[in-house]
Design an enzyme around this catalytic site. Structure first.
Site, PDB file in Angstrom:
ATOM      1  CB  CYS A 132      -0.942  -0.018   1.199  1.00 30.82           C
ATOM      2  SG  CYS A 132      -1.934  -1.507   1.225  1.00 30.82           S
ATOM      3  CG  HIS A 173      -6.478   1.498   0.402  1.00 24.06           C
ATOM      4  ND1 HIS A 173      -5.370   2.106  -0.148  1.00 24.06           N
ATOM      5  CD2 HIS A 173      -6.006   0.453   1.136  1.00 24.06           C
ATOM      6  CE1 HIS A 173      -4.287   1.446   0.227  1.00 24.06           C
ATOM      7  NE2 HIS A 173      -4.652   0.440   1.001  1.00 24.06           N
ATOM      8  CB  CYS A 198       0.343   1.387   7.515  1.00 24.41           C
ATOM      9  SG  CYS A 198      -1.420   1.367   7.158  1.00 24.41           S
TER      10      CYS A 198
END
Lengths: 450, 307
Positions: free
Chosen positions: A104, A398, A437
């Site tokens: 990510c 996301h 993160c």
């Protein structure tokens, strides 16, 4: 080594290299899994975002120094995903490109890589980005079928081929859907974060509050026109598909927990579909260059990339939370730059889960944690009015590798806007901090400054 | 205790399929035999095979199944697999006093002085010892020693403790009651799991393929039922070896010299989800596998570096 004379000020490293400028960005609205982009591939979406950037900044037929992007869930046929997207983007086909993957954190990493090349004087312009689809994710065959097919291609006789085929069982033919469970622990990201959430005593209410703010802030940013220069509509989507401008604390409170519902502590499970990011599709890109390169083309400089830091934690044996590396990367980055949280006008913490934001901030403020685990003084509390002010991943969605570029693009625009609106002296910097993160117990942090 | 001086040299480590077939017949004989008629001591012989070379393909398959990188160092569990057939051959002898099938693997202890690597030529020895009465039957240890051809001392020694439930032999001392006498290393529960294994129905069959251990209790529900289990159960050594992989032996002992102990509790009925908890204790790492729904323990153990 020569010792420093006592009564002179310590040498500050001289700023010999120019900082890379963030000139602008472009992304497509993020879709929900199975939604508007359900039949679009990673290459389709990355090309769409890149083409939009080319159109917005008049880069048609320009040869740029380099382009870097990546995807987390990537089909093996997309081995040269970014180069293929460049070839379809309108850029000069002589523009080189390379793929990167840091889960990510991928597109914070690509921004970092392009910015470093610029700062080192190796290139004067470049594009960083990322893309992911969960709707069009690659499905793989079982290991036994794959190995049999590979052996089959090497088999020389009919007998060998038949022998290989008859060894297959019906179960071997079933496709294997991708999952993002951590390979070493077998726990999904949500299960990991449920453990971290408990460890830090984060409440359901606090998480829902973050989620509500994300939706409200993102909706307000759309209404204010912040994204007019940051987004190109795609496949009929004008805004992020997960955005719920009308959601309320009551609606969020009604959702059932979905992670941490196993075992003795099931009763206090608190992560829901409302305070965890939805599976998403989308792509985002950022245009970087030297100030001179921008000036030659009459392009703005929104902000500069100051510095970045990556970190990783020992999560595989349960010694640290999977998504806690931001609690290490950010203090190290701030210590190197001699900055504190109060020096930042905007703080962007990627909302993998609402509780990731909360546990990261709790760790920064925790003296014991910071001294024993990070080896640095605590950072204190985050001023919530500076946190994710234009919404973040809970509302926007996301698409893993696209998130970093979304945040860099949004933050650069916010910094530029604030610098203009405040009318402060050009020498007074407006700063933004990013913490993203990533799977594998990692995180990437970055400082932008206008 | 030490190895019986009489050695019987075998040309290769016996395959396990045939041993299980023989064992089935022999177990049946032992079950119907009147008590007190058969042997009441372990066979006074050490089985030995020279020139054993671990197979790279089998090692890779084992490492991939256990979630280990396919390195040239044999995981301690793979060394166990390499010598297991020889220990089975000892247990399948006519003068072995207990029925091989139906015996329960209750504990395992490995002492690895130095890691074994692919390309090493190995001498494997196996014998049985410490036959003793247990409150619910009779226990016996099967010891396997693995020595590199250029060495005198074994690089790897494994001790597997088996319990023959309900089997009593005359004249045996009650050497130890149970591991219950030693203090429980997890008195306050397990905390949050570090790792969760989702074990599919075919877990036993897959481990059988890489280990050669085709004990019917692991292969299918049908064959397991014949031995009193409602479903197939995972091999104990599969669960212990996965725990070893999660602990990462090289991080506990950089020279990979360690003891690796495990005590087995409730069998893992397949399919199943097993939670693994890890806890540092001094230089060693404690581990426990348990069921999050019932709270019951499947196994616990420790990896401890050798001084």
């Amino acid at each position: 080594m020569a010792s420093t004379p006592e009564n002179t000020t310590p040498a500050v490293p001289e700023q010999t290299n120019p900082r890379a400028a963030v000139i602008g960005s472009n992304r497509i609205p993020f879709g929900k899994a199975g939604g508007a982009y359900r039949s679009a591939s990673n290459l389709d979406m990355l090309t769409a975002a890149l083409s939009g950037l080319v159109a917005r900044f008049g880069l048609q037929d320009e040869r740029l120094g380099d382009v870097s992007a990546g995807a987390v869930l990537k089909h093996s046929r997309d081995f040269n995903l970014t180069r293929e997207a460049v070839l379809g983007s309108g850029l000069d086909p002589h523009t080189p490109a390379f793929d990167v993957q840091r889960a990510c954190g991928t597109s914070v990493e690509t921004v970092w890589a392009i910015a470093n090349k610029i700062a080192l004087g190796q290139i004067s312009s470049g594009i960083a980005g990322g893309v992911d689809t969960t709707s069009d994710a690659p499905i793989v065959v079982s290991d036994r079928l794959r190995k049999t097919l590979l052996r089959l291609s090497r088999a020389k006789t009919i007998q060998q081929r038949l022998g290989l085929l008859t060894a297959l069982r019906p179960g071997d033919l079933a496709p294997v859907a991708p999952n993002v469970n951590e390979p070493r622990t077998g726990l999904s990201m949500g299960e990991h974060q449920a453990i971290t959430t408990r460890r830090w005593g984060i409440t359901r209410e606090a998480q829902d509050e973050i989620a509500l703010a994300s939706h409200r802030n993102l909706a307000a940013a759309y209404d204010d026109g912040l994204f007019d220069d940051l987004i190109t509509p795609y496949r009929g989507l004008l805004r992020d598909e997960s955005l719920r401008a009308d959601t309320t604390a009551e609606k969020l409170a009604k959702l059932k927990p979905v992670f941490g519902t196993n075992g003795a502590n099931a009763a206090d499970a608190s992560i829901t579909a409302g305070n965890a990011t939805p599976l998403s599709d989308g792509a985002a890109t950022v245009l970087l260059g030297t100030d001179a390169w921008a000036a030659e083309r009459g392009l703005p400089v929104l902000a500069h990339v100051v510095d970045a830091e990556s970190a990783a934690v020992d999560f595989a044996r349960g010694e640290e939370g999977l998504l806690m590396a931001g609690a290490y990367a950010v203090p190290r980055l701030l210590a190197r730059q001699g900055l504190g949280l109060a020096d930042f006008d905007f703080i962007e913490i990627h909302e993998a889960f609402a509780s990731t934001v909360l546990t990261t901030m709790a760790a920064w403020a925790d003296e014991e944690f910071m001294s024993s685990k990070v080896g640095l003084p605590a950072l204190g509390e985050v001023d919530r009015s500076r946190l994710n002010v234009a919404g973040s991943s809970l509302a926007a969605g996301h698409p893993f590798a696209a998130t970093g570029a979304r945040i860099v693009g949004t933050l650069a625009a916010l910094l530029h806007q604030k610098k203009l609106n405040d009318g402060a002296a050009p020498s007074v910097p407006v700063r933004g901090l990013i913490s993203v993160c990533a799977a594998g117990g990692q995180a990437v942090a970055m400082i932008l400054e206008a | 205790m030490s190895a019986p001086a009489t050695e019987k040299l075998l040309s290769a480590v016996p395959g396990l399929g045939g041993l299980y077939a023989n064992a089935l017949a022999k177990s049946a004989r032992l079950m119907v035999r009147a008590p007190g008629r058969g042997p009441t001591t372990t066979p006074q012989v050490t089985y030995r095979v020279d020139g054993v070379r671990p197979d790279a393909e089998q090692l890779t398959a084992y490492q991939h199944l256990l979630g280990e990188p396919a390195s040239d160092v044999l995981p301690a569990g793979f060394v166990h697999v390499t010598g297991f057939g020889l220990a089975m051959a000892v247990m399948a002898r006519d003068d072995f006093p207990l029925p091989l099938l139906g015996m329960v693997h209750v504990a395992n202890s490995v002492r690895q002085r130095e890691p074994v690597r692919i390309g090493d030529e190995l001498t494997v020895r196996a014998w049985a010892e410490r036959l003793r009465a247990h409150r619910s039957g009779t226990q016996v240890d099967l010891v396997v020693e693995v020595t590199r051809s250029e060495d005198v001392d074994p690089a790897w020694t494994g001790r597997s403790t088996y319990l023959a439930k309900g089997q009593t032999l005359p004249g045996l001392a009650l050497l130890e009651t149970d591991s219950a006498t030693s203090s429980d290393p997890w008195p306050e529960g397990y905390g949050e799991p570090a790792v969760r294994w989702r074990l599919a129905r075919d877990t036993g069959r897959r481990y059988a393929q890489v280990s050669g251990d085709r004990n019917p209790i692991h292969l299918s529900a049908l064959t397991a039922k014949a031995f009193g289990f409602p479903r197939a159960i995972a091999h104990g050594m599969y669960t212990a070896a996965r725990a070893l992989a999660a602990v990462d032996a090289a991080r506990v002992s950089p020279s990979e010299a360690f003891t690796w102990d495990v005590s087995f509790g409730k069998p893992v009925l397949l399919p199943s989800t097993v939670a693994l908890s890890l806890r540092r204790e001094g230089g060693s790492m404690q581990y426990a596998g348990w069921n999050e729904q019932s709270g019951k323990r499947h196994f616990h153990g420790a990896l401890t570096p050798l001084p």
